[in-house]
Design a protein around this motif. Structure first.
Motif, PDB file in Angstrom:
ATOM      1  N   SER A 151       0.813  -1.221   0.000  1.00  0.00           N
ATOM      2  CA  SER A 151       0.000   0.000   0.000  1.00  0.00           C
ATOM      3  C   SER A 151       0.845   1.268   0.000  1.00  0.00           C
ATOM      4  O   SER A 151       0.300   2.373  -0.010  1.00  0.00           O
ATOM      5  CB  SER A 151      -0.932   0.010   1.221  1.00  0.00           C
ATOM      6  OG  SER A 151      -0.178  -0.002   2.429  1.00  0.00           O
ATOM      7  N   THR A 181       2.125   0.482  -4.486  1.00  0.00           N
ATOM      8  CA  THR A 181       0.978   0.703  -5.372  1.00  0.00           C
ATOM      9  C   THR A 181       1.410   0.779  -6.834  1.00  0.00           C
ATOM     10  O   THR A 181       0.674   0.352  -7.729  1.00  0.00           O
ATOM     11  CB  THR A 181       0.224   1.987  -4.975  1.00  0.00           C
ATOM     12  OG1 THR A 181       1.131   3.101  -4.941  1.00  0.00           O
ATOM     13  CG2 THR A 181      -0.441   1.839  -3.621  1.00  0.00           C
ATOM     14  N   GLN A 203       0.660  -2.275 -10.060  1.00  0.00           N
ATOM     15  CA  GLN A 203       0.088  -1.907 -11.356  1.00  0.00           C
ATOM     16  C   GLN A 203       1.018  -2.263 -12.517  1.00  0.00           C
ATOM     17  O   GLN A 203       0.572  -2.779 -13.548  1.00  0.00           O
ATOM     18  CB  GLN A 203      -0.219  -0.413 -11.379  1.00  0.00           C
ATOM     19  CG  GLN A 203      -1.298   0.001 -10.387  1.00  0.00           C
ATOM     20  CD  GLN A 203      -1.536   1.500 -10.462  1.00  0.00           C
ATOM     21  OE1 GLN A 203      -2.264   1.988 -11.344  1.00  0.00           O
ATOM     22  NE2 GLN A 203      -0.921   2.242  -9.570  1.00  0.00           N
ATOM     23  N   LYS A 210      -5.863  -1.492   3.929  1.00  0.00           N
ATOM     24  CA  LYS A 210      -4.735  -1.383   3.007  1.00  0.00           C
ATOM     25  C   LYS A 210      -4.731  -2.531   2.006  1.00  0.00           C
ATOM     26  O   LYS A 210      -4.428  -2.343   0.824  1.00  0.00           O
ATOM     27  CB  LYS A 210      -3.422  -1.330   3.785  1.00  0.00           C
ATOM     28  CG  LYS A 210      -3.240  -0.031   4.560  1.00  0.00           C
ATOM     29  CD  LYS A 210      -1.851   0.049   5.177  1.00  0.00           C
ATOM     30  CE  LYS A 210      -1.645   1.403   5.838  1.00  0.00           C
ATOM     31  NZ  LYS A 210      -0.283   1.558   6.385  1.00  0.00           N
ATOM     32  N   ALA A 263      -7.192  -1.798  -0.698  1.00  0.00           N
ATOM     33  CA  ALA A 263      -6.653  -0.856  -1.681  1.00  0.00           C
ATOM     34  C   ALA A 263      -5.737  -1.575  -2.662  1.00  0.00           C
ATOM     35  O   ALA A 263      -5.752  -1.289  -3.871  1.00  0.00           O
ATOM     36  CB  ALA A 263      -5.908   0.265  -0.970  1.00  0.00           C
ATOM     37  N   CYS A 264      -4.964  -2.523  -2.176  1.00  0.00           N
ATOM     38  CA  CYS A 264      -4.092  -3.304  -3.051  1.00  0.00           C
ATOM     39  C   CYS A 264      -4.904  -4.162  -4.011  1.00  0.00           C
ATOM     40  O   CYS A 264      -4.543  -4.301  -5.190  1.00  0.00           O
ATOM     41  CB  CYS A 264      -3.164  -4.190  -2.223  1.00  0.00           C
ATOM     42  SG  CYS A 264      -1.950  -3.296  -1.222  1.00  0.00           S
ATOM     43  N   LEU A 283      -6.136  -2.246  -6.962  1.00  0.00           N
ATOM     44  CA  LEU A 283      -5.094  -1.968  -7.948  1.00  0.00           C
ATOM     45  C   LEU A 283      -4.698  -3.201  -8.753  1.00  0.00           C
ATOM     46  O   LEU A 283      -3.931  -3.094  -9.710  1.00  0.00           O
ATOM     47  CB  LEU A 283      -3.868  -1.380  -7.256  1.00  0.00           C
ATOM     48  CG  LEU A 283      -4.054   0.017  -6.656  1.00  0.00           C
ATOM     49  CD1 LEU A 283      -2.865   0.377  -5.777  1.00  0.00           C
ATOM     50  CD2 LEU A 283      -4.249   1.053  -7.748  1.00  0.00           C
ATOM     51  N   VAL A 311      -1.165   7.083  -7.378  1.00  0.00           N
ATOM     52  CA  VAL A 311      -2.069   6.979  -6.231  1.00  0.00           C
ATOM     53  C   VAL A 311      -1.631   8.016  -5.210  1.00  0.00           C
ATOM     54  O   VAL A 311      -0.553   7.912  -4.617  1.00  0.00           O
ATOM     55  CB  VAL A 311      -2.028   5.565  -5.612  1.00  0.00           C
ATOM     56  CG1 VAL A 311      -2.946   5.490  -4.391  1.00  0.00           C
ATOM     57  CG2 VAL A 311      -2.435   4.519  -6.648  1.00  0.00           C
ATOM     58  N   TYR A 338      -2.526  10.019  -1.719  1.00  0.00           N
ATOM     59  CA  TYR A 338      -3.326   9.944  -0.491  1.00  0.00           C
ATOM     60  C   TYR A 338      -3.763  11.333  -0.031  1.00  0.00           C
ATOM     61  O   TYR A 338      -4.914  11.545   0.335  1.00  0.00           O
ATOM     62  CB  TYR A 338      -2.510   9.271   0.605  1.00  0.00           C
ATOM     63  CG  TYR A 338      -3.247   9.074   1.912  1.00  0.00           C
ATOM     64  CD1 TYR A 338      -4.243   8.105   2.019  1.00  0.00           C
ATOM     65  CD2 TYR A 338      -2.935   9.840   3.027  1.00  0.00           C
ATOM     66  CE1 TYR A 338      -4.922   7.910   3.217  1.00  0.00           C
ATOM     67  CE2 TYR A 338      -3.600   9.645   4.231  1.00  0.00           C
ATOM     68  CZ  TYR A 338      -4.589   8.685   4.329  1.00  0.00           C
ATOM     69  OH  TYR A 338      -5.248   8.498   5.514  1.00  0.00           O
ATOM     70  N   VAL A 371      -2.118   5.438   2.087  1.00  0.00           N
ATOM     71  CA  VAL A 371      -2.055   4.500   0.963  1.00  0.00           C
ATOM     72  C   VAL A 371      -1.587   5.290  -0.250  1.00  0.00           C
ATOM     73  O   VAL A 371      -2.254   6.244  -0.647  1.00  0.00           O
ATOM     74  CB  VAL A 371      -3.414   3.839   0.682  1.00  0.00           C
ATOM     75  CG1 VAL A 371      -3.342   3.006  -0.598  1.00  0.00           C
ATOM     76  CG2 VAL A 371      -3.848   2.982   1.859  1.00  0.00           C
ATOM     77  N   GLY A 372      -0.456   4.939  -0.829  1.00  0.00           N
ATOM     78  CA  GLY A 372       0.083   5.698  -1.955  1.00  0.00           C
ATOM     79  C   GLY A 372       0.953   6.844  -1.480  1.00  0.00           C
ATOM     80  O   GLY A 372       1.622   6.757  -0.450  1.00  0.00           O
TER      81      GLY A 372
END
Length: 325
Positions: A149, A154, A158, A176, A179-180, A183, A295, A297, A318-319
């Motif tokens: 995260s 991040t 990707q 977290k 969020a992963c 992605l 990403v 935050y 995150v990011g």
């Protein structure tokens, strides 16, 4: 101009917004009026007095920025005053102006605004150079990214998915990990409650991870090697878990595995320029095509850099966290 200075090493309060001399571009350099700067763990280490900038670099923290070119030094071609750019830096991003070697400049990717672009140079250069240029992650292989995260994590998720790899991540807590997953991460491991060695083995039918991108260092070294597949590659880019560890080399030999450890900041301008050129060739089209995105935050005014460092050290984000001028 104004910049974030560090009169004495210390906590976040050691970051002081102060008036300093304007930088002047030299041979092969450009002057950039900074719109935003990314906040990185290396900046925290510099603030603490344990990671000084390399010789010749600006004394202020900040390893990446975005902005507009305001002056060209002698010998610069291919760029013009007024161009909107983002840049990889050896230092100096926490400022209203910064001097950058022209080989470390990137155009703003299509579909990304000027401020958000500051979130890209450090993570794209770090991930592309370590996961692809050094570790040669290939389609169908498995990448394990520790700190999934984070800004690095991040981006790693990707880019690995974009080239057809499978991605496992470690992160702390369900939010977290969610969020992963958004992605593209395939295997989600809560390092607080799960053993990543066992989880990766289970997810790969005992094969292991072909490439591991590690920000932890010593604490994870032996377990990372245990997690590697035959011919696996471990890329160490951080030392959040310490710098010294003991490793049984027989375990590395048994897997014909490789361990690399690299930093980006101290590399020569020529080395950085080669990485930046590869990022523009391979990563920028993925961003323009919507397959990879920055990403962010939170954005925070640059004069409030202490708040940004407290947030980074809390690991709530995150990011990326960005500072704006």
């Amino acid at each position: 101009m104004h910049a974030i200075t560090i009169p004495e090493p210390g906590g976040p309060e050691a970051l002081v917004w102060a008036e300093v001399p304007d930088p002047v571009p030299g041979e092969g350099e450009v002057l950039v009026d900074v719109a935003a700067a990314g906040v990185n763990r290396a900046d925290v280490l510099q603030r603490q007095g344990v990671y000084p900038p390399p010789p010749g670099a600006a004394p202020y923290p900040g390893l990446e920025c975005s902005g507009r070119i305001s002056a060209l030094g002698p010998g610069v071609t291919g760029w013009a005053v007024g161009d909107e750019v983002c840049a990889l830096l050896a230092g100096g991003g926490y400022a209203e102006k910064v001097v950058v070697p022209s080989g470390q400049l990137l155009p703003i990717p299509e579909g990304v605004d000027l401020v958000t672009a500051a979130a890209l140079p450090e993570v794209t250069a770090t991930v592309w150079s370590n996961v692809f240029m050094i570790s040669h992650l290939r389609p169908g292989e498995t990448l394990l990214a520790h700190g999934g995260s984070s800004g690095i994590g991040t981006m790693a998720i990707q880019l690995a998915k974009a080239v057809g790899a499978r991605v496992a991540v470690t992160a702390g807590g369900p939010e977290k990990l969610a969020a992963c997953r958004e992605l593209g991460a395939d295997v989600l491991i809560d390092y607080r409650e799960q053993d990543f060695v066992e989880e990766v083995r289970r997810a790969t039918d005992g094969v292991g991870a072909d490439v591991i991108l590690d920000i932890v260092g010593a604490k994870y070294l032996a377990r990372n090697v245990e997690t590697l597949a035959t011919n696996g590659r471990l890329a160490i880019i951080g030392l959040q878990g310490g710098a010294k560890a003991e490793l049984n080399l027989a375990s590395l030999l048994a897997k014909s595995a490789a361990v690399t450890a690299t930093g980006l900041r101290g590399r020569s301008p020529a080395q950085k320029a080669a990485i930046i050129a590869a990022v523009q060739e391979h990563v920028w089209p993925l961003i323009a095509g919507g397959r990879v995105r920055p990403v962010v935050y939170r954005t925070i005014p640059m004069r409030d850099a202490p708040e940004a460092h407290r947030l980074l050290e809390s690991s709530e984000h995150v990011g990326k966290i960005l500072l704006t001028t």
